[in-house]
Design a protein around this motif. Structure first.
Motif, mmCIF file in Angstrom:
data_model
loop_
_atom_site.group_PDB
_atom_site.id
_atom_site.type_symbol
_atom_site.label_atom_id
_atom_site.label_comp_id
_atom_site.label_asym_id
_atom_site.label_seq_id
_atom_site.Cartn_x
_atom_site.Cartn_y
_atom_site.Cartn_z
ATOM 1 N N THR A 2 14.207 46.565 0.831
ATOM 2 C CA THR A 2 14.235 45.955 0.271
ATOM 3 C C THR A 2 15.173 45.815 -0.847
ATOM 4 N N MET A 37 2.355 48.673 1.317
ATOM 5 C CA MET A 37 3.115 48.231 0.569
ATOM 6 C C MET A 37 3.587 49.081 -0.835
ATOM 7 N N THR A 74 0.451 44.724 -0.947
ATOM 8 C CA THR A 74 -0.706 44.872 0.403
ATOM 9 C C THR A 74 -1.082 45.771 0.967
ATOM 10 N N THR A 111 7.516 40.030 5.501
ATOM 11 C CA THR A 111 7.940 40.749 4.121
ATOM 12 C C THR A 111 6.320 40.263 3.110
ATOM 13 N N VAL A 112 5.922 41.330 2.454
ATOM 14 C CA VAL A 112 4.625 41.406 1.882
ATOM 15 C C VAL A 112 5.253 41.254 0.385
ATOM 16 N N PRO A 113 3.711 41.788 -0.341
ATOM 17 C CA PRO A 113 3.832 41.593 -1.997
ATOM 18 C C PRO A 113 4.038 43.389 -2.252
ATOM 19 N N VAL A 114 4.004 43.891 -3.107
ATOM 20 C CA VAL A 114 4.134 45.161 -3.045
ATOM 21 C C VAL A 114 2.263 45.375 -3.312
ATOM 22 N N ALA A 137 9.053 43.723 -5.593
ATOM 23 C CA ALA A 137 8.554 42.850 -5.894
ATOM 24 C C ALA A 137 7.560 42.653 -4.741
ATOM 25 N N GLU A 138 8.378 43.509 -3.804
ATOM 26 C CA GLU A 138 8.153 42.988 -2.525
ATOM 27 C C GLU A 138 8.972 43.958 -1.163
ATOM 28 N N THR A 188 9.342 44.386 2.739
ATOM 29 C CA THR A 188 9.420 44.347 4.210
ATOM 30 C C THR A 188 9.719 45.019 5.466
#
Lengths: 249, 422
Positions: B41, B7, B71, B66-69, B15-16, B18
């Protein structure tokens, strides 16, 4: 000074404008043209961003009218440009308003005459590397413009867009591919706000939408606001905006 | 080797992200930079391009997650690792070849052979020389199975040859297949781009070409009189090209519609004049661009065009030196051509072709004179430009070049070059 050209094509049907945007976007990403700002109005149209949670259109706020958007998920390419309005099924034409599933961020929104729509086609990294920073810059352009007309626009944390006394006056939805931007923002000026009642704007339930004329209690001169937007855009993005002559074929 | 797809970092405050849609399914091949997945995002939609060419072997995070940057969201198996499997097949086939060579040599020693009608018919049908087949039947006779096997092997070999044509270190003779009458040259990326652009231009822009004959005698005289001095003081070898670029830039300023591009929304006039010069290189064609040509003098234009051409041939051009052109000049006169009908480089709307400058007899005031003449051809996009405008533009270039002396008189030579417009 970074240069940006300005296109003001007037009132353009949404699908057609989307096609023009894509062409400019492609040309920009291949460096065939410089940064371009399109400022225009649309005839009435609903658009659904990719993250539209509730695609249902509300009828009279009580009867739910389900819309089958399946057939509409892969719009023909170039989208709707050639066939004009003839190719639409009833499902795409609610209350006489066309709707489009579009490739931008954000949820559902409504466009119509009297609303100023701005599409910046930019090489973003010359201005900011931060995607959310870009959203804040777009908000800044509108907040400064509003203040010129004695309206105090505000940001609400977590709710991108511009707000006046808790009501939403402007919406943002963009697409950034390989550092180039398309889509943009819309600012309600004189437009009819009733069509917003039939959707869940920006995925926010029970949101109240407002416009500059509603706040001011009178209709406003669009071109004056357009000029202010352009001026503040140039300041916030630190660029020289130059109007390009468009000879409409 | 495998490569993780992460990501991406979309900015300090992001920060994250989708996942909206995977554009490639597990098990599918991807090219480097091909869009892999659409992500979102807040109000921004974007795409993640593939970091390598390979096969998308594993999607770790799926749509709506939705995952953190940072990942890892998928894994791509590098193309080198992937290709190994089919390659072993090919190498086996290649191994067969040397043996075959021995076999055919042996054959020569075998005395005249007799073939069954079925074998002869097969040989006729497939156009096979039966002498080349080693028989496994009674007394070395060629059987039907031998023929069929031969057909099968040669087909495989010819396939492997075309695929391996470049790296085959085996001497040619080891391959006992007749040289095919046709040869497939794989398309280089440059060739592909040229092909696409040329075809696209002809498909979308209705081309018209108009030709003027221009008397270059005055330019030639000016050039002869000044080239040594310019070489001495500026180190620039003065050719005809800078004069032509300069004249074109001035004419473009006067006829801006030639310096425009087509869009469905309208004609986009460009107030900057960037002239591309088509340069022929080993594997195709490249068009470096002289920016703001109307502001440069002939010495500067000469220096810049020669520097760009030289570096184009050495493949040392920077990306921004081949971009942003608003008009193109192609100098096919260099290779002797008199008249051409060049193809427009989209999104530009016109291209100027320069024929060879040769001494010709012309009639001036009812007298026969010998002059330096050249045909200038302008191909233009008839969607944007009409014939009359194109001719006015060419006439302007003609007037400038044929009246060069008049221009020269206005100029004063300075230390740095010529003053005034040039």
């Amino acid at each position: 000074m970074r240069k940006c050209q300005l296109l003001k094509p007037g009132l353009v049907e949404y699908g057609e404008a989307w096609g023009i945007q894509k062409q400019l976007f492609n040309a920009r990403s291949q460096n065939e043209i410089i940064d371009t700002l399109i400022i225009l109005q649309h005839p009435p149209a609903y658009t659904f961003g990719r993250r539209t949670i509730n695609r249902q259109l509300l009828s009279n706020k009580t009867t739910m009218l389900h819309v089958n958007t399946k057939d509409n998920e892969n719009p023909p390419s170039p989208p709707f440009i050639k066939g004009g309005k003839g190719g639409f099924s009833d499902a795409n034409n609610l209350h006489g308003i066309l709707f489009y599933d579009v490739d931008r961020g954000g949820g559902a929104t409504y466009h119509g005459p009297g609303q100023i729509v701005v599409y910046p086609v930019l090489c973003l990294k010359t201005y900011t590397e931060d995607y959310h920073g870009y959203l804040r810059m777009l908000e800044e352009v509108m907040i400064r413009t509003l203040s010129e007309f004695m309206i105090s626009g505000k940001r609400l944390k977590g709710l991108t867009g511009v707000w006046v006394d808790g009501e939403k006056i402007a919406s943002i939805g963009v697409r950034i591919i390989r550092g180039f931007t398309m889509h943009g923002f819309s600012l309600n000026v004189n437009n009819d706000l009733r069509p917003f009642d039939y959707i869940v704007p920006c995925n926010i339930e029970n949101v109240r939408i407002t416009s500059m004329s509603k706040v001011m209690g009178k209709a406003l001169n669009l071109s004056g606001i357009e000029d202010a937007l352009i001026r503040h855009f140039a300041t916030v993005f630190d660029m020289a905006l130059e109007t390009r002559l468009i000879a409409v074929a | 080797m495998s490569k993780d797809v992460i990501m991406p970092q979309m900015g300090e405050s992001v920060a994250e992200g989708t996942i909206l849609k995977w554009l490639v399914e597990e098990g599918q091949r991807v090219e480097k930079d091909q869009p892999l997945v659409e992500i979102s995002t807040d109000k921004v939609d974007t795409e993640v391009p593939s970091p390598v060419a390979g096969i998308l072997t594993n999607i770790i995070h799926h749509v709506d997650e939705t995952v953190p940057v940072g990942t890892v969201i998928a894994v791509i198996e590098d193309i080198q690792g992937v290709l190994l499997t089919p390659k072993t097949d090919i190498s086996e086939i290649i191994k067969v070849k040397p043996e075959e060579k021995n076999e055919t040599i042996e054959e020569k020693q075998v005395y005249e052979k007799r073939y069954s009608p079925l074998v002869r018919r097969l040989a006729r049908e497939y156009g096979i020389d039966l002498e080349k087949i080693k028989g496994t039947g009674l007394g070395g006779r060629v059987t039907k199975e031998d023929v069929l096997e031969y057909i099968e092997t040669t087909r495989k070999i010819s396939v492997s040859i075309s695929r391996e044509v470049r790296e085959a270190e085996v001497p040619e003779k080891a391959i006992e297949v007749e040289k095919p009458a046709e040869e497939l040259i794989p398309l280089s990326p440059k060739r592909k781009i040229i092909a696409e652009r040329m075809a696209e231009s002809k498909r979308t822009a209705p081309h018209v070409t108009t030709t003027f004959e221009i008397d270059m005698t005055k330019v030639a005289r000016y050039r002869d009189a000044n080239k040594d001095a310019i070489m001495k003081t500026h180190g620039v070898h003065l050719t005809y090209l800078p004069f032509i670029i300069s004249a074109a830039a001035l004419a473009l300023k006067e006829y801006p519609v030639i310096n425009s591009s087509w869009s469905d929304g309208g004609i986009i006039l460009k107030r900057y004049i960037n002239i591309g010069i088509a340069v022929s290189v080993d594997d195709g064609l490249i068009v470096p661009v002289i920016k703001d040509a109307e502001r440069k003098g002939i010495i500067e234009l000469g220096r810049e065009s020669q520097d760009l051409a030289k570096r184009a041939k050495e493949k040392r051009l920077k990306v921004d030196e081949v971009q942003g052109g608003t008009f193109t000049i192609t100098n096919y006169g260099i290779t002797g051509s008199l008249i051409g009908t060049p193809i427009i480089l989209l999104p530009q709307v016109a291209i100027l072709g320069i024929g060879a400058i040769t001494k010709r007899t012309v009639v001036i005031d009812d007298a026969i004179a010998i002059r330096h003449m050249a045909y200038f051809s302008l191909s233009f996009d008839h969607r944007v430009i009409d014939g009359a405008q194109a001719d006015q533009f060419l006439l302007k270039i003609k007037t400038i070049l044929e009246g060069w002396e008049a221009k020269v008189e206005k100029m004063s030579v300075t230390q740095t070059g010529f003053g005034g417009v040039w």
